[in-house]
Design a protein around this motif. Structure first.
Motif, PDB file in Angstrom:
ATOM      1  N   LEU A 217       0.835  -1.204   0.000  1.00 23.57           N
ATOM      2  CA  LEU A 217       0.000   0.000   0.000  1.00 23.57           C
ATOM      3  C   LEU A 217       0.873   1.257   0.000  1.00 23.57           C
ATOM      4  O   LEU A 217       1.844   1.360   0.745  1.00 23.57           O
ATOM      5  CB  LEU A 217      -0.928  -0.005   1.215  1.00 23.57           C
ATOM      6  CG  LEU A 217      -2.125  -0.966   1.108  1.00 23.57           C
ATOM      7  CD1 LEU A 217      -2.767  -1.195   2.459  1.00 23.57           C
ATOM      8  CD2 LEU A 217      -3.145  -0.425   0.113  1.00 23.57           C
ATOM      9  N   GLY A 218       0.502   2.180  -0.846  1.00 28.87           N
ATOM     10  CA  GLY A 218       1.267   3.407  -1.007  1.00 28.87           C
ATOM     11  C   GLY A 218       2.307   3.329  -2.110  1.00 28.87           C
ATOM     12  O   GLY A 218       2.891   4.348  -2.479  1.00 28.87           O
ATOM     13  N   LYS A 219       2.524   2.135  -2.654  1.00 28.79           N
ATOM     14  CA  LYS A 219       3.504   1.956  -3.718  1.00 28.79           C
ATOM     15  C   LYS A 219       2.828   1.958  -5.094  1.00 28.79           C
ATOM     16  O   LYS A 219       1.604   1.844  -5.205  1.00 28.79           O
ATOM     17  CB  LYS A 219       4.239   0.621  -3.528  1.00 28.79           C
ATOM     18  CG  LYS A 219       4.950   0.472  -2.198  1.00 28.79           C
ATOM     19  CD  LYS A 219       6.220   1.279  -2.140  1.00 28.79           C
ATOM     20  CE  LYS A 219       6.972   1.067  -0.836  1.00 28.79           C
ATOM     21  NZ  LYS A 219       7.406  -0.319  -0.633  1.00 28.79           N
TER      22      LYS A 219
ATOM     23  N   TRP B  90      -1.110   2.255  -5.103  1.00 30.07           N
ATOM     24  CA  TRP B  90      -2.061   1.444  -4.355  1.00 30.07           C
ATOM     25  C   TRP B  90      -2.500   2.209  -3.108  1.00 30.07           C
ATOM     26  O   TRP B  90      -1.770   2.273  -2.128  1.00 30.07           O
ATOM     27  CB  TRP B  90      -1.429   0.119  -3.937  1.00 30.07           C
ATOM     28  CG  TRP B  90      -1.237  -0.886  -5.017  1.00 30.07           C
ATOM     29  CD1 TRP B  90      -0.065  -1.398  -5.469  1.00 30.07           C
ATOM     30  CD2 TRP B  90      -2.262  -1.533  -5.780  1.00 30.07           C
ATOM     31  NE1 TRP B  90      -0.292  -2.314  -6.465  1.00 30.07           N
ATOM     32  CE2 TRP B  90      -1.624  -2.423  -6.684  1.00 30.07           C
ATOM     33  CE3 TRP B  90      -3.653  -1.442  -5.802  1.00 30.07           C
ATOM     34  CZ2 TRP B  90      -2.340  -3.211  -7.579  1.00 30.07           C
ATOM     35  CZ3 TRP B  90      -4.360  -2.229  -6.698  1.00 30.07           C
ATOM     36  CH2 TRP B  90      -3.715  -3.105  -7.575  1.00 30.07           C
ATOM     37  N   ASP B  91      -3.673   2.816  -3.145  1.00 27.25           N
ATOM     38  CA  ASP B  91      -4.247   3.408  -1.943  1.00 27.25           C
ATOM     39  C   ASP B  91      -5.388   2.511  -1.477  1.00 27.25           C
ATOM     40  O   ASP B  91      -5.649   1.453  -2.048  1.00 27.25           O
ATOM     41  CB  ASP B  91      -4.702   4.849  -2.182  1.00 27.25           C
ATOM     42  CG  ASP B  91      -5.717   4.962  -3.321  1.00 27.25           C
ATOM     43  OD1 ASP B  91      -6.305   3.937  -3.716  1.00 27.25           O
ATOM     44  OD2 ASP B  91      -5.924   6.090  -3.813  1.00 27.25           O
ATOM     45  N   PHE B  92      -6.097   2.931  -0.429  1.00 26.07           N
ATOM     46  CA  PHE B  92      -7.145   2.073   0.124  1.00 26.07           C
ATOM     47  C   PHE B  92      -8.284   1.855  -0.885  1.00 26.07           C
ATOM     48  O   PHE B  92      -8.788   0.740  -1.017  1.00 26.07           O
ATOM     49  CB  PHE B  92      -7.690   2.687   1.417  1.00 26.07           C
ATOM     50  CG  PHE B  92      -6.680   2.786   2.515  1.00 26.07           C
ATOM     51  CD1 PHE B  92      -6.118   1.642   3.066  1.00 26.07           C
ATOM     52  CD2 PHE B  92      -6.259   4.011   2.995  1.00 26.07           C
ATOM     53  CE1 PHE B  92      -5.173   1.710   4.076  1.00 26.07           C
ATOM     54  CE2 PHE B  92      -5.318   4.101   4.001  1.00 26.07           C
ATOM     55  CZ  PHE B  92      -4.771   2.951   4.551  1.00 26.07           C
TER      56      PHE B  92
ATOM     57  N   LEU C 212      -5.223   5.455   8.445  1.00 24.74           N
ATOM     58  CA  LEU C 212      -6.535   5.143   7.887  1.00 24.74           C
ATOM     59  C   LEU C 212      -7.343   6.424   7.708  1.00 24.74           C
ATOM     60  O   LEU C 212      -7.205   7.374   8.491  1.00 24.74           O
ATOM     61  CB  LEU C 212      -7.294   4.185   8.815  1.00 24.74           C
ATOM     62  CG  LEU C 212      -6.677   2.803   9.030  1.00 24.74           C
ATOM     63  CD1 LEU C 212      -7.541   1.995  10.006  1.00 24.74           C
ATOM     64  CD2 LEU C 212      -6.527   2.067   7.720  1.00 24.74           C
ATOM     65  N   PRO C 213      -8.196   6.484   6.691  1.00 23.42           N
ATOM     66  CA  PRO C 213      -9.034   7.672   6.517  1.00 23.42           C
ATOM     67  C   PRO C 213     -10.034   7.797   7.650  1.00 23.42           C
ATOM     68  O   PRO C 213     -10.449   6.807   8.254  1.00 23.42           O
ATOM     69  CB  PRO C 213      -9.739   7.408   5.173  1.00 23.42           C
ATOM     70  CG  PRO C 213      -9.708   5.925   5.007  1.00 23.42           C
ATOM     71  CD  PRO C 213      -8.428   5.463   5.644  1.00 23.42           C
TER      72      PRO C 213
END
Length: 216
Positions: free
Chosen positions: A98-100, A121-123, A169-170
């Motif tokens: 995630l984040g990549k 790659w985000d949520f 996390l949002p």
């Protein structure tokens, strides 16, 4: 002797005719026919057989359980590793994914379909990918049909986030209380006849002193 041979040949011919007739008759009797009205059609998992969740993704993530996500990851373990330094398998190692970028693992042969997807790659993108890889990146080599349960996806995403990404996390979205939608405000509600008469009376009484002052 000739008569005997002719008799045998006749019976053999008769038996062949009977067998042919039975074959044709049974074929006509047991022939399959499509029903005039289909029964219950089977939906493809990628066709959206399950309705979309009314709960926002941020709220699902806030309520997610990473331990349950680890259990869900068992469906992925045949193709992926997720520990730090894990080897690539049929799919790439997912530690810190995630984040990549979509094709971030060096040396892994990603499909052009996935590498061409913009962004990281985000949520939200991981949720869409897990729901249906073939819809998220048409032409992908990923054969997994997807996870139809929003809760399973949220649990898995939180587990993956804990495995090397650790993105914040949002914030959950504040939802209206159940039954609040569609209710008209009290001020806009039409007054009953009794209430209307009661409200009009003070206005008439207030007009009386004003009239008296005018006469003076």
């Amino acid at each position: 002797m000739d008569n005997r041979n002719n008799t045998i040949a006749g019976w053999v011919l008769f038996a062949g005719v009977c067998a042919l007739g039975l074959s044709i008759g049974s074929g006509m009797l047991f022939a399959s026919h499509a029903p005039e009205k289909p029964g219950f059609p089977l939906e493809d998992a990628d066709a959206g057989g399950e309705a979309e969740s009314a709960v926002p993704l941020a709220n699902l993530l806030a309520a997610a359980d990473p331990a349950k996500g680890e259990t869900v990851f068992a469906k992925c373990a045949a193709c992926h590793t997720i520990e730090a330094g894990g080897a690539n398998g049929i799919g790439p190692n997912l530690y810190g994914a995630l984040g990549k970028a979509h094709g971030h693992v060096p040396g892994f042969a990603y499909s052009d379909a996935l590498k061409s997807v913009p962004g990281n790659w985000d949520f939200a993108s991981m949720d869409e990918w897990l729901k249906s890889p073939r819809k998220y990146a048409p032409g992908t080599k990923m054969s997994f049909a997807g996870l139809s349960s929003p809760e399973d996806r949220a649990n898995l995403i939180v587990y993956m986030n804990n495995m090397g990404s650790n993105l914040p996390l949002p914030a959950p979205v504040e939802l209206p209380p159940p039954g609040a939608e569609g209710e008209a405000p009290a001020a806009d509600a039409p007054a009953s006849e009794g209430e209307g008469e009661t409200a009009a009376a003070p206005a008439a009484d207030a007009a009386a002193p004003a009239a008296a002052e005018t006469k003076q």
